[in-house]
Write an enzyme that holds these catalytic residues in place. Structure first.
Site, mmCIF file in Angstrom:
data_model
loop_
_atom_site.group_PDB
_atom_site.id
_atom_site.type_symbol
_atom_site.label_atom_id
_atom_site.label_comp_id
_atom_site.label_asym_id
_atom_site.label_seq_id
_atom_site.Cartn_x
_atom_site.Cartn_y
_atom_site.Cartn_z
ATOM 1 N N HIS A 263 -56.870 -12.572 -63.879
ATOM 2 C CA HIS A 263 -56.451 -12.550 -65.700
ATOM 3 C C HIS A 263 -58.049 -11.886 -65.670
ATOM 4 C CE1 HIS A 263 -53.937 -15.529 -65.014
ATOM 5 N NE2 HIS A 263 -54.185 -16.183 -65.185
ATOM 6 N N ASP B 139 -49.466 -12.496 -62.476
ATOM 7 C CA ASP B 139 -50.465 -12.892 -63.175
ATOM 8 C C ASP B 139 -49.668 -12.154 -64.242
ATOM 9 O OD1 ASP B 139 -52.780 -12.422 -64.405
ATOM 10 O OD2 ASP B 139 -54.244 -11.212 -63.217
ATOM 11 N N HIS B 140 -49.822 -13.358 -64.514
ATOM 12 C CA HIS B 140 -48.713 -13.518 -66.253
ATOM 13 C C HIS B 140 -50.048 -13.009 -67.407
ATOM 14 C CE1 HIS B 140 -51.528 -16.885 -67.375
ATOM 15 N NE2 HIS B 140 -51.343 -16.773 -69.047
HETATM 16 C C1 BG6 Z 1 -53.548 -19.533 -65.361
HETATM 17 C C2 BG6 Z 1 -54.558 -21.218 -65.342
HETATM 18 O O1 BG6 Z 1 -53.628 -18.593 -64.905
HETATM 19 O O2 BG6 Z 1 -54.209 -19.353 -67.183
HETATM 20 C C3 BG6 Z 1 -55.215 -21.983 -66.827
HETATM 21 O O3 BG6 Z 1 -54.264 -21.366 -64.440
HETATM 22 C C4 BG6 Z 1 -55.294 -21.117 -68.194
HETATM 23 O O4 BG6 Z 1 -55.878 -22.617 -66.189
HETATM 24 C C5 BG6 Z 1 -54.263 -19.659 -68.630
HETATM 25 O O5 BG6 Z 1 -55.362 -21.925 -68.725
HETATM 26 C C6 BG6 Z 1 -54.491 -19.330 -69.847
HETATM 27 O O6 BG6 Z 1 -53.344 -18.368 -69.907
HETATM 28 P P1 BG6 Z 1 -53.161 -18.190 -71.653
HETATM 29 O O7 BG6 Z 1 -51.815 -17.451 -71.091
HETATM 30 O O8 BG6 Z 1 -52.872 -19.515 -72.406
HETATM 31 O O9 BG6 Z 1 -54.064 -17.423 -72.147
#
Ligand code: BG6
Length: 495
Positions: A244, A181-182
């Site tokens: 997230h 989950d980045h």
């Molecule tokens: C991803 C989603 O996990 O997270 C995307 O699949 C989204 O739809 C993205 O745009 C948002 O990540 P960040 O790091 O740009 O806030």
């Protein structure tokens, strides 16, 4: 700390994620001396490419997307010696025999037994076949040496996530499985734990006695882009809230773990998910709203509505915005609403958590004294601004008693000179070091699905919707305002 000799095998090596995120992250780890001397990156995919062509592709990605900017030639020359490519068919056993040979060759050359990290940067329908083939080819026989990294989406619903967990558990030990989950790798998100559990002044007020409500808002100006085929089958609830936003909520709501140990931390997060109030279909109608964007203008450019985007069904009822009011039914949070919202094509790209404290018990100042009287708020800004602000009332200088709201700010930019690493740098390094704290455990993923399933099924049962219901560059549909206004609050955003 340096990790052991490591071989990365990246499935989906020619894909977007590798170009935009993985390769730049590995390159930056290399620049900063975090990679071991003996490492190799083996990209794999269906397109036939030579090692050099593959390296060129990564170079392109690094030059465009790396936080450290364009590569320096001599560093790149050194790094690119570690890059290899193997054309492959994920379904074909010979592909995996080839990997086996490559691993053996590296081990012989390095005179060691390297860690092998299988990174599945592919569409989820390939997860099972790749995992099974890794097993059949005995490529993960040593649980101390092999790890698998799984990108989201982890399942499409509770049932499929359970199936995937079951399959993985038949091949790997849980300590070998790294579910990404980045958001958890983001510097400001990691700091939530530091902020909460390394400061004694917060704990006494971090509960229902002082906190009125919590907001978690992740809005994006971007639309669905070229990911219509995936997104149209997912929607904002699955794409963002299941993972997230619920993880952010867990970080705000969790009890203190006994130690900063992966399972301790993840146990406390699972406690939160389990304590969250389940929804009946009636609750869903009352506490969850959704939206879809229509066309509009963003920064002077006309952008299409969701139904006009490529690879999206022109009658799609997929939500590009979702907002939910959750409760965490335990002693700490009894009666405190947690409002979460996320959407695409919104007015602003920003991720913030707002903790709104209760009002003073008795106001001693006359109404005229307060120009903009407001309850205390703590605002944790994750991106693009990286800051924590505490909003307090202060006397404006002057001969009369006038109060206004001022911010006490901890701002990364003003405090630190070094650049924060990208989330994927942290996560890739942790994978190499064998630290699972910032990864999702199987039961966490299932608990999150379990919580949102009633919302998804109630929504899916309703076929006629008045979509689109918000225009690009807005703050989402009116129902989202109503959801929070009903309780006397409004969505908060930073200017
Ligand atoms: C991803 C989603 O996990 O997270 C995307 O699949 C989204 O739809 C993205 O745009 C948002 O990540 P960040 O790091 O740009 O806030």
């Amino acid at each position: 700390i340096k990790s052991q000799p490591t071989i990365f095998i990246i499935f989906g090596g020619t894909g977007d994620l590798n170009q935009r995120k993985l390769a730049p992250a590995l390159y930056n780890l290399f620049l900063e001396g975090w990679l071991p001397e003996q490492f190799s990156i083996i990209g794999t995919g269906r397109t036939p490419l030579s090692d050099e062509q593959f390296a060129e592709k990564l170079l392109d990605g690094i030059n465009q997307f790396s936080r450290s900017g364009k590569v320096q030639q001599e560093k790149w020359d050194e790094f690119s010696k570690h890059i290899f490519y193997q054309v492959s068919d994920a379904k074909d056993a010979s592909t995996y025999q080839e990997f086996g040979k490559r691993i053996e060759n590296h081990n012989a050359e390095w005179n060691t037994k390297a860690n092998v990290i299988y990174y599945l940067a592919v569409s989820p329908n390939f997860f099972p076949i790749i995992a099974e083939n890794i097993k059949k080819s005995k490529l993960a026989d040593d649980p101390e040496k092999s790890r698998i990294v799984i990108e989201k989406p982890f399942g499409h619903d509770l049932e499929s996530s359970k199936e995937l967990n079951k399959l993985l558990a038949s091949i790997f030990d849980e300590h070998q499985i790294y579910r990404i989950d980045h958001y958890l790798g983001k510097e400001t998100v990691q700091n939530i734990m530091a902020f909460r559990f390394a400061n004694s002044i917060l704990e006494p007020i971090w509960n229902r006695n002082y906190i009125e409500h919590v907001q978690i808002s992740v809005t994006e100006q971007l639309g669905v882009g070229d990911r219509g085929d995936y997104y149209d089958g997912a929607g904002a609830m699955r794409d963002m809230i299941q993972n997230h936003l619920l993880q952010l909520l867990c970080l705000v709501a969790m009890e203190s773990p006994v130690s900063f140990n992966a399972d301790e931390v993840r146990d406390r997060k699972v406690d939160v998910l389990k304590a969250m109030r389940r929804f009946s279909p009636d609750d869903v109608r009352f506490s969850a709203v959704r939206g879809q964007y229509s066309k509009g203008w963003i920064e002077g450019k006309e952008v299409p509505g969701y139904r006009e985007e490529s690879k999206v069904n022109p009658d799609s009822n997929t939500e590009t915005f979702a907002a939910v009011k959750f409760f965490v039914d335990n002693w700490r949070w009894h009666g405190v609403p947690f409002y979460v919202r996320t959407g695409k094509r919104m007015h602003q790209s920003s991720s913030i958590i707002t903790i709104q404290f209760k009002d003073v018990p008795h106001m001693i100042f006359p109404t005229e004294a307060s120009e903009s009287w407001q309850q205390n708020r703590l605002i944790i800004s994750i991106q693009p601004e990286m800051s924590i602000r505490l909003q307090v009332q202060a006397k404006r200088p002057g001969l009369d008693m006038v109060l206004n709201t001022v911010d006490m700010v901890f701002d990364y930019k003003g405090t630190y000179t070094n650049q924060a690493p990208e989330a994927y740098e942290t996560l890739l390094l942790d994978t190499m070091l064998g630290d699972q704290t910032l990864f999702m455990r199987g039961d966490q993923v299932e608990a999150a699905w379990d919580l949102i399933m009633p919302i998804l099924s109630t929504w899916e049962a309703k076929k006629s919707l008045s979509f689109p219901n918000y225009s690009a560059d807005s703050w989402g549909p009116e129902v989202a305002e109503a959801l929070i206004a009903r309780d006397g609050f409004h969505w908060f955003s930073l200017p």
